[in-house]
Design an enzyme around this catalytic site. Structure first.
Site, PDB file in Angstrom:
ATOM      1  N   HIS A 142      -5.829   7.169  -0.364  1.00 23.68           N
ATOM      2  CA  HIS A 142      -4.545   7.447  -0.035  1.00 23.68           C
ATOM      3  C   HIS A 142      -3.752   7.961  -0.820  1.00 23.68           C
ATOM      4  CE1 HIS A 142      -4.237   3.196  -1.377  1.00 23.68           C
ATOM      5  NE2 HIS A 142      -2.746   3.578  -1.720  1.00 23.68           N
ATOM      6  N   ASP A 165     -11.660   4.098   1.315  1.00 26.40           N
ATOM      7  CA  ASP A 165     -10.368   4.166   0.602  1.00 26.40           C
ATOM      8  C   ASP A 165     -10.606   4.451  -0.767  1.00 26.40           C
ATOM      9  OD1 ASP A 165      -7.503   4.721   0.260  1.00 26.40           O
ATOM     10  OD2 ASP A 165      -7.270   2.460   0.043  1.00 26.40           O
ATOM     11  N   SER A 201      -1.866   1.356  -6.651  1.00 23.16           N
ATOM     12  CA  SER A 201      -3.084   1.872  -6.198  1.00 23.16           C
ATOM     13  C   SER A 201      -4.190   2.572  -6.979  1.00 23.16           C
ATOM     14  CB  SER A 201      -2.530   2.436  -4.703  1.00 23.16           C
ATOM     15  OG  SER A 201      -2.130   1.496  -3.833  1.00 23.16           O
TER      16      SER A 201
END
Length: 564
Positions: free
Chosen positions: A301, A334, A416
Site C-alpha cells: 500500500h 501487502d 508502514s
C-alpha cells in the site's frame, strides 16, 4: 569702652596718620562732649591688596544689600590716603601706636554699621559711620583692620586717623572676650581672601570657564562610570580575578550490544523513506535494504499510488534521494519489492526467524512516521499469530490477510514498510498496520499501542517470489466461503460448486455447508480467520482442519495448492 590707659606703641600694629587739611592744634575735648561708648570708632576691611590676590585698578568694595552706606557730608571730603603696595619682603609688625590726638575713644570692634546723625561726636560736621559694639578689653586692633577715629570740630577742620593692625594672633582670630568669630576676624591681608560682606564682581569670562570646567568634569565622570560599569560586569561575569575553569565533560554511558542505541546506530543506515505519487494519489512510507544490489522491501500500500506509471523516490538515512522502480508487489500479503540503481555501499539488514519470537521479547521499530525520517521507537511483542485484515489505500491497495505479530512499540502513519527488530538487530517483522481509535488500518489518528507486523518468515518467502517471478502464488484449499452469517467459524457455501471438484478440500472429504472451527488446532472464528491461517502457509504445506457437520466435529488433513 574707653580704656584708662592711652594707646601706646605696640609690636603687633603699625599706624599711619593722614590729615585732609592740616588743622591747628586741637583743643582737648571736654569730657561731657565725648562720643558715646562704642560709637566713635569704625573697623572695616583693609583695602591694601593682598600679595596673593590683587584687585583691579579703581576697585572699591560694594556693600551688601541691606547695609546702609556712608552719609553725605556737608564739608569737603578728605582725600583717601595712598595705599602702599606691599613689597616683596614681609612688612615688619610694630607694636601698638598711641591713639589719635583729641580722640578719647578706643579702637572699636564692629558688629553692625549704622548712620550717625549730625553732632554725634560732639562736633558740627556731618555724622560718619560708627561702630555700635565695643571690641572688649584687649585694646588692640583686630587683625587686618583699620581704625577710624573722629576728633572734635567739623567741616574742613576735622581730622581722622587710620590705624592698620598687623596682629594675626589667636585672640583676634577667635574674637574678643571669647565672643563669636566675626567675618572680619578671618581676614588676613597676606593670606587668601577672607569672607567679606561685600560682593565682588566676577572677572570677565569666569562663569564661562566655570561652566566649561563643570561640563568637562561631568563628561569625565560619565566616561569613567561607563567604563567602570563595563569592567565591573566583565569582572563579575568572569568570576572575578579567578581564572574560569569549566569541568571536563563527563563520560557518556556505556551502550552495550543489544541496547536500543546500539541497534539504531547499526540499522538506521539500511532504512529508507519512500514517496509515491500518481493517479491523483500520494503516500509516504518506509522500507529497508534487502541486498547490495539495491532491492528494498516495503508494503504494497506504500507503492500502490506509483504502480501504474506514477513517480517513486527513495531517500536514504544520509539524505541521498534516488528514483526507484517497482519490481513486484502483492496486495494479499501487502508486500512489495522496489529497486534503486547507481548507489553503492548499501547497508542490508539481516533477516531473523519470526518462529522463535516469544511474547514479551523487546523490539525496536524504525521508520518515517509522518514523514519524519530516522525515527526510532521501542516496545515488546504483545501477541503472536494475530489475524489481521487490512484494506489498502486506493483502488490498488486491495485487502491483505496477515497472521501478524502484535507490538506495543509506537507505530504511526509512515511507519508502514519499516523493519521491526529483535534484541540482536535482526528483522523479525515488517510493520504493516495499526489499530487506531477509529478502527483498523493506517488511519491518521496515530498510535494507541496496537501495532501489527508481517512475520519476516512470510515476508522472506513473498520477497523471493516477487524477485523470481514478479508475482506470488497464494495457497488455497479449494472452497468458497459464505460470510453472510456469523456461525462462530468459517462456513463453506451451500452451493454445489462451493467445493472445487478435485481440489484439496474435495479430496479431504469436505462438503458444502460444513463449518470450519479450527486450523492446526488454533480457533477459527470468522471467514477472515480461516483465510489468514491458510495464507500463513505456502503451497504444498499440509494443513489440519477441524469442522462441524450435522452437530458432530470432524478433523481432516489436506495439502495446500497454489491458486491458478
Amino acid at each position: 569702652m574707653p580704656s584708662a590707659r592711652g594707646p601706646g606703641p605696640s609690636s603687633r600694629s603699625r599706624a599711619r596718620r593722614l590729615r585732609a587739611d592740616p588743622p591747628p592744634e586741637p583743643e582737648p575735648v571736654p569730657p561731657a562732649r565725648l562720643p558715646p561708648r562704642g560709637s566713635a570708632c569704625l573697623l572695616f576691611p583693609n583695602p591694601v591688596p593682598s600679595p596673593r590676590r590683587s584687585p583691579r585698578p579703581g576697585f572699591l568694595p560694594r556693600p551688601r544689600a541691606g547695609l546702609p552706606g556712608p552719609a553725605a557730608s556737608s564739608g569737603p571730603s578728605p582725600s583717601p590716603p595712598p595705599v602702599p603696595s606691599p613689597g616683596p619682603s614681609p612688612v615688619p609688625r610694630p607694636g601698638p601706636l598711641p591713639g589719635p590726638r583729641g580722640c578719647s575713644c578706643r579702637p572699636q570692634r564692629v558688629g553692625r554699621l549704622l548712620r550717625a546723625g549730625p553732632g554725634a561726636f560732639g562736633g558740627r560736621g556731618d555724622g560718619v559711620l560708627g561702630g555700635v559694639r565695643s571690641r572688649g578689653r584687649s585694646g588692640a586692633l583686630r587683625p587686618g583692620s583699620i581704625s577710624l577715629c573722629a576728633g572734635p570740630g567739623g567741616g574742613s577742620g576735622r581730622w581722622v586717623e587710620m590705624r592698620e593692625s598687623m596682629d594675626l594672633g589667636e585672640r583676634g582670630r577667635a574674637g574678643a572676650d571669647g565672643g563669636p568669630v566675626e567675618p572680619w576676624a578671618r581676614y588676613d591681608p597676606w593670606g587668601t581672601a577672607p569672607e567679606s560682606p561685600y560682593e565682588q564682581p566676577a572677572e570677565p569670562g569666569t562663569r564661562a570657564r566655570r561652566r566649561g570646567v563643570i561640563v568637562a568634569v561631568a563628561l569625565a565622570a560619565l566616561v569613567t562610570g561607563t567604563l567602570g560599569g563595563y569592567l565591573g560586569a566583565r569582572y563579575e561575569r568572569d568570576g572575578g580575578a579567578r581564572t574560569l575553569v569549566l569541568p571536563d565533560p563527563a563520560a557518556g554511558p556505556e551502550r552495550p550490544a543489544g541496547s536500543v542505541a546500539d541497534l539504531a546506530a547499526r540499522s538506521l543506515p539500511g532504512v529508507v523513506t519512500l514517496r509515491a505519487s500518481g493517479a491523483g494519489e500520494a503516500g509516504t512510507g518506509s522500507g529497508f535494504v534487502l541486498d547490495g544490489r539495491g532491492h528494498i522491501l516495503t508494503n504494497n500500500h506504500v507503492v500502490a499510488p506509483a504502480a501504474d506509471g506514477g513517480a517513486l523516490t527513495v531517500t536514504f538515512s544520509g539524505g541521498q534521494t534516488l528514483r526507484a522502480e517497482v519490481v513486484g508487489r502483492d496486495a494479499g500479503y501487502d508486500l512489495a519489492v522496489v529497486r534503486v540503481r547507481g548507489v553503492k555501499n548499501l547497508t542490508p539488514l539481516a533477516l531473523g526467524d519470526s518462529e522463535g519470537v516469544q511474547v514479551g521479547d523487546p523490539v525496536v521499530a524504525l521508520g518515517s512516521p509522518f514523514d519524519l525520517p530516522n525515527t526510532v521507537t521501542s516496545g515488546i511483542i504483545s501477541a503472536k499469530e494475530r489475524p489481521v485484515t487490512a484494506a489498502g489505500e486506493g483502488e490498488q491497495g486491495g485487502i491483505s490477510y496477515v497472521d501478524a505479530l502484535q507490538t506495543d512499540a509506537p507505530l504511526n502513519p509512515g511507519n508502514s514498510g519499516g523493519p521491526l527488530l529483535d534484541a540482536t538487530g535482526h528483522v523479525i517483522g515488517v510493520n504493516s498496520a495499526i489499530r487506531s481509535a477509529g478502527g483498523t488500518g493506517e488511519g491518521q489518528a496515530g498510535s494507541v499501542g496496537l501495532g501489527f507486523a508481517i512475520p519476516v518468515n512470510q515476508a522472506r518467502w513473498v520477497a523471493g517470489e516477487l524477485l523470481d517471478h514478479g508475482r506470488v502464488a497464494h495457497p488455497v484449499i479449494g472452497v468458497a466461503l459464505d460470510s453472510r452469517e456469523d456461525k462462530d467459524g468459517a462456513l463453506i457455501g451451500s452451493d454445489e460448486d462451493a467445493v472445487t471438484p478435485g481440489g484439496p478440500a474435495d479430496r479431504a472429504g469436505l462438503a458444502p455447508g460444513d463449518l470450519v472451527t479450527a486450523a492446526d488446532g488454533k480457533p477459527v472464528t470468522s471467514t477472515e480467520d480461516l483465510i489468514v491461517r491458510v495464507r500463513a502457509h505456502r503451497p504444498g504445506d499440509r494443513l489440519r482442519l477441524t469442522y462441524v457437520r450435522e452437530g458432530r466435529a470432524h478433523e481432516v488433513t489436506l495439502t495446500l495448492e497454489a491458486e491458478d
